[in-house]
Scaffold this motif. Structure first.
Motif, short mmCIF file in Angstrom:
data_model
loop_
_atom_site.label_atom_id
_atom_site.label_comp_id
_atom_site.label_asym_id
_atom_site.label_seq_id
_atom_site.Cartn_x
_atom_site.Cartn_y
_atom_site.Cartn_z
N GLU A 1 41.17 42.09 34.26
CA GLU A 1 41.74 43.35 33.77
C GLU A 1 41.96 43.25 32.27
N LEU B 1 51.86 45.42 32.80
CA LEU B 1 50.79 46.40 32.70
C LEU B 1 51.23 47.56 31.82
N ASP C 1 49.41 51.34 30.08
CA ASP C 1 48.33 52.24 29.69
C ASP C 1 48.81 53.01 28.47
N THR D 1 45.07 47.75 40.54
CA THR D 1 44.93 46.64 39.58
C THR D 1 45.41 45.33 40.19
N ARG E 1 42.92 43.92 42.72
CA ARG E 1 41.76 43.28 42.10
C ARG E 1 42.12 41.89 41.57
#
Length: 804
Positions: free
Chosen positions: A740, A771, A773, A786, A789
């Motif tokens: 990521e 995390l 954004d 996320t 993964r």
């Protein structure tokens, strides 16, 4: 500072809403802190329109009521029940529509609703003048004589349009904008509109029956002094338009003469003062300094002791006003005044500022004088005031204009480099655009070449004295928001900074290490070859020719033994908790016979990390204590994006790691081999780190990138992984970052467990993942996707078991 939009539009024909003008002014440096609406009558007659009575019939159930149909310019005519005796078909009337609010004279506000009156629907109200707050008559409804179309707002018919007032936070350097005309000049440069002053062509001297002589003794504090007499005036309340203008900007009207001087001050930025000529003893004005301690009663009734440095406006016998600051009580305009002398002057900013501070006086006049007024506005403002006094108070100009100006103030001459302007602006905007802006700002271009402009700057621009000031003027009109900001912030447009100074960088890092509790040592580069024989590292030693001692016969190849000598010396003297460092040179002979010289930064830790204390328990120094210092040093050198690799076996470190960047080992860290420390008679465990200093300085780049603070929140998620014992945290971290790249900001380990609760040969990592954004708020769906993964890759690449 308050600026009336209606007043402003008398000086510049600008067809933009107040909000848009406010944005333009703020962008040009006149920060609009608020826009307030001033209504001529309460409510501004909102929802009240001109209507036409189409029919009028008696109400079937009420003798004194009529049922009318009224065209208000929208859709079908409205039915309105009206009790006024004078209502009739064919009349133009004032109609309060449904949902409008009325503010009657002397009464409480009420809202118009659709209702039934004696069984008949009524959709509005036909109004009398007291019902809409513009008068007191209630004899009947207003019947209008107008050709305005039905539906026209009543405020337009009565001339009661509201005014917008800008509240501007004026900075001290913008004295040129401390008036409505000053603001209009900026708008002229920001728009296609042209700022114009009211004409004074009608000014004329009617007679010379009341001359006042003027003498200026201190021309340094008063470079220009002008005045004129107006006789036969009638002092009284000002005209409504004048009072309205002053109230809009927060001033209370006083009388027509004083109101004119205040009006011109706020229109043009030129302070004025009116003296009653009957109180000018000897028919003479003298501008001078008076004796220290001279008593003087100002307009507020306070007796003040004048200073010898104060500039005073005197008559032939006594003071009348403090120049540029405050008038005197005895010489002011009163109701009995019939003749006035209007003063318009240019006083030194320094003089007014000093006087105002000494006496604690701040007035609208001193506010402008002490920042710098316009010497070229003196005569225009005088004529403008004389004409306005005649308009609102009558009278005739009864003297010639007196204008004492022995040393005219010249424009400021500045030579502007076009290339330099573009450099300071940070963008090529073109010579033509630069010239256009300067012309709009009334800065005259007196000469030009392909590379330079010769400029003549008017004196009212008190903050434009240098080339950089001119560029600032250009930039604020062009628009700071029109200068694109590059992705990488840079200051090269301000100065050519030298390359990073290696010595400065070195001292910064050494100071940082010292700040972490380490002590610097300086040792001899010549050492004993027996050390290297014992460690099995004799290859490449550089021998000293003609050495004087067997103990000092080679140049050191490693920093290890120098530090161990210092540690031994201190431990033998019962100093067992040690943190030391040294920046020094090492030497090595190459296969071709040449010698290689390089600098290393070595750090050593022995014993406890801190001294014993009742506040906290002492703890032994660990690998991670020294690793934290090393990693912070690398971050300060912008070398933080390193890889961690197991250290290859060598003669000194028993176990450890290497910090690798772009394939080169920039540092190594670990525990010194016990056989080396025992040989040096150091029994304690020694943690040792060595940084490749020459390489780090060579690769050092001061290329910090500034980023906007994130607008959206971070999210943290935790995982517990069970892994093989030989899997390092760095492997976990690199796996996560490869999986990521966009959202993952940080990976941190906050707990490690090895024991009988998990399978032998395994260890458990408790990890946190941050995390973010930068474009939007993270949703649970994105976060879960996320993390899934990441878990899949940990299982696939590292053989991890995810503990729930």
């Amino acid at each position: 500072m308050l600026i009336s939009f209606d007043w402003l539009k008398q000086l510049i024909n600008i067809d933009k809403p107040a909000e848009e003008v406010g944005v333009l002014l703020t962008g040009a440096g006149l920060e609009v802190e608020g826009i307030h609406t001033i209504e001529a009558v309460q409510g501004g007659l909102a929802g009240i329109v001109i209507g036409e009575v189409l029919t009028c019939e008696c109400h079937p159930d009420a003798d004194r009521l009529n049922i009318t149909t009224v065209d208000i310019g929208v859709g079908e005519p409205s039915q309105i029940v009206c009790g006024a005796p004078n209502v009739a078909a064919g009349q133009k009337v004032v109609v309060a529509t449904v949902n409008s609010t009325l503010y009657p004279t002397g009464g409480e506000a009420f809202k118009i609703k659709k209702s039934k009156i004696r069984g008949a629907v009524s959709e509005g109200m036909i109004c009398a003048e007291d019902e809409i707050g513009i008068g007191v008559s209630h004899a009947g409804i207003m019947v209008l004589d107008t050709e305005l179309p039905n539906g026209t707002p009543a405020a337009e018919y009565f001339g009661l349009n509201s005014d917008s007032v800008f509240e501007i936070g004026l900075t001290p350097n913008r004295a040129d904008a401390a008036s409505h005309y000053g603001v209009a000049r900026d708008l002229q440069a920001l728009t296609d509109a042209k700022a114009t002053l009211p004409s004074v062509d009608d000014f004329k001297v009617n007679n010379t029956s009341r001359p006042i002589a003027v003498e200026v003794e201190n021309t340094e504090a008063c470079p220009r002094y002008a005045g004129v007499t107006v006789s036969g005036i009638k002092v009284g309340p000002s005209a409504e338009w004048l009072q309205k203008r002053l109230r809009a900007i927060g001033l209370s009207p006083i009388n027509n003469v004083v109101d004119v001087t205040n009006y011109v001050l706020h229109e043009l930025g030129q302070p004025l003062h009116a003296f009653d000529t009957a109180k000018i003893k000897g028919d003479k004005i003298v501008v001078k300094n008076v004796a220290e301690g001279t008593p003087f009663i100002t307009l507020d009734g306070v007796e003040r002791k004048l200073k010898a440095s104060d500039l005073i406006i005197c008559n032939a016998e006594e003071p009348m006003a403090i120049a540029g600051v405050f008038g005197g009580k005895e010489s002011g305009v009163s109701d009995e005044t019939t003749s006035i002398f209007i003063e318009s002057a240019y006083f030194s900013a320094d003089s007014v500022r000093k006087t105002g501070m000494v006496h604690g006086l701040k007035t609208d006049a001193s506010f402008r004088f002490e920042r710098g007024s316009d010497p070229n506005m003196v005569l225009y403002a005088l004529k403008r005031a004389a004409l306005l006094v005649q308009e609102v108070a009558g009278g005739e100009v009864s003297s010639e204009i007196v204008d004492i100006y022995p040393n005219p103030i010249q424009n400021f001459e500045i030579n502007l480099s076009i290339a330099r302007a573009h450099t300071l602006i940070g963008k090529e905007i073109g010579a033509e655009r630069i010239k256009s802006i300067l012309t709009d700002l009334s800065i005259e271009i007196t000469g030009e070449t392909d590379t330079h402009l010769a400029l003549s700057v008017p004196p009212y621009k008190v903050d434009v004295r240098r080339e950089a000031d001119v560029v600032e003027e250009i930039l604020r009109i062009y628009g700071f928001n029109n200068i694109e900001v590059s992705e990488h912030m840079s200051a090269t447009y301000l100065a050519n900074f030298p390359k990073p100074d290696p010595e400065h960088i070195t001292q910064t890092i050494l100071s940082f290490i010292s700040g972490n509790g380490f002590h610097e040592i300086i040792t001899n580069s010549i050492t004993n070859s027996k050390y290297y024989t014992a460690a099995g590292d004799e290859a490449g030693l550089v021998n000293v020719v003609n050495y004087n001692s067997e103990d000092l016969n080679v140049l050191r190849k490693s920093m290890v033994f120098s530090g161990l000598e210092v540690l031994r010396h201190n431990i033998n003297r019962r100093q067992r908790d040690l943190k030391i460092y040294e920046l020094g040179k090492v030497y090595e002979q190459q296969e071709d016979g040449s010698h290689k010289e390089s600098r290393k930064l070595a750090l050593y830790m022995v014993g406890n990390t801190s001294a014993e204390s009742w506040q906290q328990a002492s703890s032994k120094a660990t690998f991670h204590d020294l690793a934290g210092v090393v990693q912070n040093v690398l971050r300060k050198l912008n070398a933080a994006n390193f890889e961690l690799q197991p250290l290859e076996a060598n003669s000194y470190l028993k176990q450890g790691i290497a910090y690798v960047k772009n394939g080169t080992a920039i540092a190594q860290l670990g525990q010194l081999d016990a056989k080396v420390t025992r040989f040096m008679e150091v029994k304690e465990q020694v943690w040792y780190a060595e940084l490749n200093w020459d390489y780090l300085l060579k690769k050092y780049k001061d290329n910090l990138v500034a980023e906007e603070l994130p607008k959206f929140p971070e999210v943290r998620r935790d995982l517990s992984l069970v892994l093989d014992k030989n899997i390092t945290f760095d492997q976990v971290k690199q796996t996560a970052l490869r999986t990521e790249r966009k959202l993952l900001q940080e990976v941190n380990v906050f707990d490690v467990y090895e024991g009988d609760k998990i399978e032998a040969g395994k260890k458990a990592y408790a990890l946190s993942f941050t995390l973010l954004d930068k474009q939007q708020t993270l949703t649970d769906k994105v976060i879960d996707s996320t993390m899934n993964r990441l878990m899949q890759q940990f299982e696939k690449q590292l053989g991890a078991f995810i503990r729930k």
